[in-house]
Design an enzyme around this catalytic site. Structure first.
Site, PDB file in Angstrom:
ATOM      1  N   ASP A 144       0.873  -1.173   0.000  1.00 46.78           N
ATOM      2  CA  ASP A 144       0.000   0.000   0.000  1.00 46.78           C
ATOM      3  C   ASP A 144       0.908   1.220   0.000  1.00 46.78           C
ATOM      4  O   ASP A 144       1.961   1.217   0.634  1.00 46.78           O
ATOM      5  CB  ASP A 144      -0.897   0.012   1.240  1.00 46.78           C
ATOM      6  CG  ASP A 144      -1.968  -1.065   1.199  1.00 46.78           C
ATOM      7  OD1 ASP A 144      -2.321  -1.509   0.097  1.00 46.78           O
ATOM      8  OD2 ASP A 144      -2.461  -1.447   2.274  1.00 46.78           O
ATOM      9  N   ASP A 162      -7.305  -1.153  -4.109  1.00 46.27           N
ATOM     10  CA  ASP A 162      -8.272  -0.801  -3.065  1.00 46.27           C
ATOM     11  C   ASP A 162      -9.266   0.248  -3.556  1.00 46.27           C
ATOM     12  O   ASP A 162     -10.451   0.208  -3.197  1.00 46.27           O
ATOM     13  CB  ASP A 162      -7.559  -0.276  -1.815  1.00 46.27           C
ATOM     14  CG  ASP A 162      -6.686  -1.318  -1.143  1.00 46.27           C
ATOM     15  OD1 ASP A 162      -6.971  -2.516  -1.282  1.00 46.27           O
ATOM     16  OD2 ASP A 162      -5.712  -0.916  -0.468  1.00 46.27           O
TER      17      ASP A 162
END
Length: 181
Positions: A144, A162
């Site tokens: 991430d 995401d």
């Protein structure tokens, strides 16, 4: 006798029309599935490329400063979306990975069985899920890197996959809540 020939001709024409309609319908179904496949592939590769670039960049550099509200800063996530259920336990990690694999299979089933607009939204979720699933298998964690913040408050760090998963789920829920069937 001529009436019988006319009836046979009409029946033959109807048979041809039925075949044309059936073939056109199957072509439409295939076209929808092709569009959904392209969406999944596009999202998957957009996610993969962004992660490869940020991993490569942060091997030799620090975070990427964009502005006072967003930075690119690599964080390895062993949980699910936005770091939920992160754990150092191999059992928990492998269980989550197995569950995600099952969800991916179910998403494929939903895409094949749904109406076109739902197919598109499920494809968005599937493209992101496949991107993150691939990371779990390759890196044993999901990279991430999008860090949204205001002064010292930081939102969860997330990635391109995401974003598409979240948009797809929000649109599916909104469609079911606000659009009449």
């Amino acid at each position: 006798m001529q009436d019988a020939k006319k009836l046979l001709q009409i029946k033959s024409n109807m048979s041809i029309a039925k075949k044309f309609y059936k073939n056109s319908l199957s072509l439409l179904i295939e076209k929808n599935n092709l569009i959904c496949s392209l969406i999944v592939i596009l999202i998957f590769f957009l996610d993969r490329i962004s992660k490869i670039k940020i991993i490569d960049h942060q091997l030799h550099n620090n975070r990427v400063y964009i502005n006072d509200f967003i930075n690119f800063d690599l964080v390895w996530n062993t949980g699910i979306g936005f770091g939920f259920l992160s754990s150092n336990s191999n059992f928990v990690y492998n269980s989550i990975t197995l569950l995600i694999g099952i969800v991916i299979i179910f998403l494929i089933y939903l895409i094949l069985r749904s109406q076109f607009i739902d197919k598109i939204l499920f494809s968005s979720v599937l493209g992101g899920a496949l991107g993150n699933f691939c990371d779990r298998l390759v890196y044993s964690a999901v990279p991430d890197f999008i860090d949204i913040h205001y002064q010292s408050f930081h939102w969860f760090t997330f990635n391109i996959a995401d974003i598409f998963i979240t948009i797809g789920i929000i649109m599916l829920i909104s469609k079911d809540l606000f659009l009449k069937k």
